[in-house]
Design an enzyme around this catalytic site. Sequence first.
Site, PDB file in Angstrom:
ATOM      1  N   GLU A 118      -3.729  -9.396   4.226  1.00 17.07           N
ATOM      2  CA  GLU A 118      -4.480  -9.043   5.420  1.00 17.07           C
ATOM      3  C   GLU A 118      -5.632 -10.008   5.721  1.00 17.07           C
ATOM      4  O   GLU A 118      -5.960 -10.260   6.874  1.00 17.07           O
ATOM      5  CB  GLU A 118      -5.023  -7.622   5.303  1.00 17.07           C
ATOM      6  CG  GLU A 118      -3.971  -6.532   5.387  1.00 17.07           C
ATOM      7  CD  GLU A 118      -3.296  -6.224   4.067  1.00 17.07           C
ATOM      8  OE1 GLU A 118      -3.344  -7.054   3.145  1.00 17.07           O
ATOM      9  OE2 GLU A 118      -2.678  -5.144   3.964  1.00 17.07           O
TER      10      GLU A 118
ATOM     11  N   GLU B 299       0.834  -1.208   0.000  1.00 21.29           N
ATOM     12  CA  GLU B 299       0.000   0.000   0.000  1.00 21.29           C
ATOM     13  C   GLU B 299       0.864   1.252   0.000  1.00 21.29           C
ATOM     14  O   GLU B 299       0.557   2.246  -0.656  1.00 21.29           O
ATOM     15  CB  GLU B 299      -0.941  -0.020   1.205  1.00 21.29           C
ATOM     16  CG  GLU B 299      -1.996  -1.112   1.082  1.00 21.29           C
ATOM     17  CD  GLU B 299      -2.825  -1.277   2.333  1.00 21.29           C
ATOM     18  OE1 GLU B 299      -2.236  -1.561   3.410  1.00 21.29           O
ATOM     19  OE2 GLU B 299      -4.041  -1.132   2.270  1.00 21.29           O
TER      20      GLU B 299
HETATM   21  N1  T1G Z   1       4.853  -7.363  11.393  1.00 20.41           N
HETATM   22  C1  T1G Z   1       5.674  -7.722  12.406  1.00 20.41           C
HETATM   23  N2  T1G Z   1       6.519  -8.778  12.341  1.00 20.41           N
HETATM   24  C2  T1G Z   1       6.499  -9.491  11.213  1.00 20.41           C
HETATM   25  C3  T1G Z   1       5.665  -9.182  10.118  1.00 20.41           C
HETATM   26  C4  T1G Z   1       4.817  -8.059  10.249  1.00 20.41           C
HETATM   27  N3  T1G Z   1       4.012  -7.672   9.260  1.00 20.41           N
HETATM   28  N4  T1G Z   1       5.890 -10.116   9.155  1.00 20.41           N
HETATM   29  C5  T1G Z   1       6.829 -10.943   9.627  1.00 20.41           C
HETATM   30  N5  T1G Z   1       7.189 -10.579  10.858  1.00 20.41           N
HETATM   31  C6  T1G Z   1       8.197 -11.229  11.706  1.00 20.41           C
HETATM   32  C7  T1G Z   1       7.746 -12.595  12.158  1.00 20.41           C
HETATM   33  O1  T1G Z   1       6.911 -12.470  13.298  1.00 20.41           O
HETATM   34  C8  T1G Z   1       9.089 -13.224  12.479  1.00 20.41           C
HETATM   35  O2  T1G Z   1       9.502 -12.632  13.694  1.00 20.41           O
HETATM   36  C9  T1G Z   1      10.001 -12.662  11.392  1.00 20.41           C
HETATM   37  O3  T1G Z   1       9.346 -11.472  10.914  1.00 20.41           O
HETATM   38  C10 T1G Z   1      10.200 -13.611  10.242  1.00 20.41           C
HETATM   39  O4  T1G Z   1       8.874 -13.980   9.807  1.00 20.41           O
HETATM   40  C11 T1G Z   1      -2.630  -1.479   6.981  1.00 20.41           C
HETATM   41  C12 T1G Z   1      -2.809  -3.542   8.604  1.00 20.41           C
HETATM   42  C13 T1G Z   1       7.016 -11.382   5.356  1.00 20.41           C
HETATM   43  C14 T1G Z   1       6.562 -13.423   3.955  1.00 20.41           C
HETATM   44  O5  T1G Z   1       0.521 -10.251   6.837  1.00 20.41           O
HETATM   45  O6  T1G Z   1       3.848 -13.281   5.495  1.00 20.41           O
HETATM   46  O7  T1G Z   1      -0.207  -4.461   6.649  1.00 20.41           O
HETATM   47  O8  T1G Z   1       9.713 -14.778  14.988  1.00 20.41           O
HETATM   48  O9  T1G Z   1       9.221 -16.460   9.962  1.00 20.41           O
HETATM   49  O10 T1G Z   1       9.139 -17.101   6.354  1.00 20.41           O
HETATM   50  O11 T1G Z   1      -3.279  -2.959   5.319  1.00 20.41           O
HETATM   51  O12 T1G Z   1       6.568 -13.123   7.656  1.00 20.41           O
HETATM   52  O13 T1G Z   1      11.724 -13.701  13.973  1.00 20.41           O
HETATM   53  O14 T1G Z   1      10.567 -12.602  15.916  1.00 20.41           O
HETATM   54  O15 T1G Z   1       7.321 -15.477   8.592  1.00 20.41           O
HETATM   55  O16 T1G Z   1      10.794 -15.256   5.653  1.00 20.41           O
HETATM   56  C15 T1G Z   1       0.211  -7.557   6.498  1.00 20.41           C
HETATM   57  C16 T1G Z   1       3.064 -11.310   7.292  1.00 20.41           C
HETATM   58  C17 T1G Z   1       0.208  -6.995   7.869  1.00 20.41           C
HETATM   59  C18 T1G Z   1       2.816 -10.273   6.216  1.00 20.41           C
HETATM   60  C19 T1G Z   1       8.404 -13.409   5.644  1.00 20.41           C
HETATM   61  N6  T1G Z   1       1.438  -8.289   6.264  1.00 20.41           N
HETATM   62  N7  T1G Z   1       4.399 -11.859   7.176  1.00 20.41           N
HETATM   63  O17 T1G Z   1       8.311 -14.831   5.765  1.00 20.41           O
HETATM   64  O18 T1G Z   1       9.737 -15.204   7.848  1.00 20.41           O
HETATM   65  S1  T1G Z   1      -1.297  -6.190   8.184  1.00 20.41           S
HETATM   66  C20 T1G Z   1       1.482  -9.618   6.478  1.00 20.41           C
HETATM   67  C21 T1G Z   1       4.658 -12.855   6.300  1.00 20.41           C
HETATM   68  C22 T1G Z   1      -1.206  -4.772   7.250  1.00 20.41           C
HETATM   69  C23 T1G Z   1      -2.290  -2.793   6.320  1.00 20.41           C
HETATM   70  C24 T1G Z   1      -2.428  -3.949   7.231  1.00 20.41           C
HETATM   71  C25 T1G Z   1       6.032 -13.420   6.387  1.00 20.41           C
HETATM   72  C26 T1G Z   1       6.990 -12.894   5.319  1.00 20.41           C
HETATM   73  P1  T1G Z   1      10.437 -13.474  14.717  1.00 20.41           P
HETATM   74  P2  T1G Z   1       8.716 -15.372   9.070  1.00 20.41           P
HETATM   75  P3  T1G Z   1       9.548 -15.665   6.352  1.00 20.41           P
END
Ligand code: T1G
Length: 699
Positions: free
Chosen positions: A125, A105
């Site tokens: 999301e 975004e």
């Molecule tokens: N926020 C905080 N921490 C995150 C994170 C995030 N969005 N994504 C990953 N982490 C942390 C995760 O907890 C772990 O932490 C480390 O990164 C490695 O993650 C307004 C409101 C990006 C594809 O849903 O899909 O944006 O355990 O083991 O396999 O519209 O993480 O090491 O402490 O999964 O390489 C939308 C979620 C949020 C993406 C990487 N975004 N993340 O995969 O590593 S809502 C998501 C993933 C939003 C807006 C809305 C995957 C990854 P730790 P991992 P990975």
Amino acid sequence: MTAEYKVHGNVAVITLANPPVNGLGLSTRQGIVDGLEQANADGAVKSIVITGAGGAFSGGADIKEFGTDKAMQEPNLNSVIAAIENSDKPVVAAIHSVAMGGGLELALGCHYRVAAPGCSVALPEVKLGILPGAGGTQRLPRVIGVEPALNMIVSGEAIKSEMLAMLPGQKLFDKLVDSPEALAAEALAFAQSVADVRPMPLVRNLPCKHPEGDAYFQFARNMVKGMSKNFPAPAKCVDAVEAATKKKFADGLATEREIFINLMWTAESRSLRHLFLAERAASKIPDVPSDTPKRDIKAVAVIGAGTMGGGIAMNFLNAGIPVKMLEMKQEALDRGIATIRKNYEAQVAKKKLKQDKYEQRMALLSTTLSYDDLKDADLVIEAVFEEIGVKEAVFKQLDAVMKPGAILASNTSTLDVNKIANFTQRPQDVVGLHFFSPANVMKLLEVVRGAATAKDVLATVMAMAKKIKKTAVVSGVCDGFIGNRMIEQYSRQAGFLLDEGCTPAQVDKAVEKFGFAMGPFRMGDLAGNDIGWAIRKRRAIEQPGMKYSKTADLLCEKGRYGQKTGAGWYDYVPGKRDAIPNAEVVKMIEDHRASLGITPRKISDEEIVQRLVFSLVNEAAYILEEGIANKASDIDVVYIFGYGFPVHRGGPLNYANEVGLFNVVQAMKRFAKNPLDDAAFWKPAPLLAKLAAEGKNFQ
Ligand code: T1G
């Protein structure tokens, strides 16, 4: 500040630097806004690039901030994007690796987007029970079209940047560079090339129409109905994207914002966000630092070519790790290999696996009848008969042949891993790896830590679990570890409910309405009722006096073990899984009830669900206070990934928190008054009683 600012020539570069994935937490959002102000105030700067340090452009909003006031604190993401759109100088997003959620975004708010190939682009999301809340439902359709955008938003799935760049008429990427290495320089050059272009393009000004809007969105609503069971978000995604085609941008944005905030506060979204973090937290062991050295696992041996051994072997073959399987007899090996082949061939037939990949995997598999052939394996997993004497013989053999430093693992589902470790001279190298059947399908892996298990062994198997795509949870040693110990209480309650007046179908229907894929009796028929029968016989010796309903034993005495015998609590038609209620079984239950002098009573679905689910909660509280599980969220992960607990409830302990522990304890006090139940069991575990009394939750 987790965003750096640097000027290269006449281009200001704002780099997000909030590892691990440049989550758009408050300090990062503030860093972007400050950078924009600085760039716009600097006369030498003609254009601006925003990019991400490390392995991501941005993984989106900081999920760890959700539920805290930081998440909504200004500058919130919409304000950051408005600041970009209102910049006097063009802003170019330089996208690589991961551009997800709020990260995408943010890029859509920029005037231009330059992408590297191989970047995972998504609006995931919906997987958190929400929808894009910073304009994604309004901007993405404007750059790739309504239908591709809605597909991405409703599925939450990632698509590679080079695929999106091929969409006809797409305006998502202004330039796709040849390689990630070329991105930085090409983004700078692109920013220079557009420095004086006016008016600067804004995605929000692009048109957004669908030629047959009403018909298409009706079709879309019908399509998401299937995936929306228990989850409100998918249908709301359709509403938001439809608003993009019918409303002015600002009004569409307002519609999206309203839906986003409402979804954010749903129990379903809280559950999904809890599980997102819980699954990742499970891989962290409090006293095993993340930099603990790991042993190399280049070759694996599996002992036992039965259902479990074959399934376990497949996990490693799928990850490209060679496996040597050992059995006592050649025909057992032949049978085991044939089963593995059959499983792969079924996947090839369903186009889930390419023929060449299947052949590559089979080429990694070898067999032997001799323990000596296993000596070079780095990890050996035994999946032999669940009897301590058999385990003893196997581990003594392994201790004699395996090279020093090899990890010796048992797939036992209930036996004492400390006892097994002490059959060897190297208990520090012994660990439990409890796979769940079918082992090549079920994601859960209970890693059972013996008293002597070395920390590097734990670190090694946890990393190995991730490599074979398992969700691993560490358990201490106790009868049944985490999952089976809890299911024991769940099953006992199911039996008591039959004694008191329920039929198997009534209990199963109530639990399936709560959200379980299968109630306890259908599950027993699937797993095999004889398994529980054997455990109850063993328990009768080890823990005499443990109260059970006799109905399950009576059923097994009739040979009704379940699907494998064509009949259990229910009847089954060969080749079908439908559970057909059986009048004889119901009569058997009624006769048994009468023999106990019990007058059946009508039992509500609510009581059925509470007794089954709260029995899990109470046993879990004991497991936590005994240190068998490291944290409450680990137990939720076990139950979601291994026992089919409904995802939208977030796991037994998350659900207990949602109900309120005070209310859970109150219900338990009611159950304890039931003379046909096990009053002693319903005494709240001290941890549960304490948390409830203090008005706290499981953390
Ligand atoms: N926020 C905080 N921490 C995150 C994170 C995030 N969005 N994504 C990953 N982490 C942390 C995760 O907890 C772990 O932490 C480390 O990164 C490695 O993650 C307004 C409101 C990006 C594809 O849903 O899909 O944006 O355990 O083991 O396999 O519209 O993480 O090491 O402490 O999964 O390489 C939308 C979620 C949020 C993406 C990487 N975004 N993340 O995969 O590593 S809502 C998501 C993933 C939003 C807006 C809305 C995957 C990854 P730790 P991992 P990975």
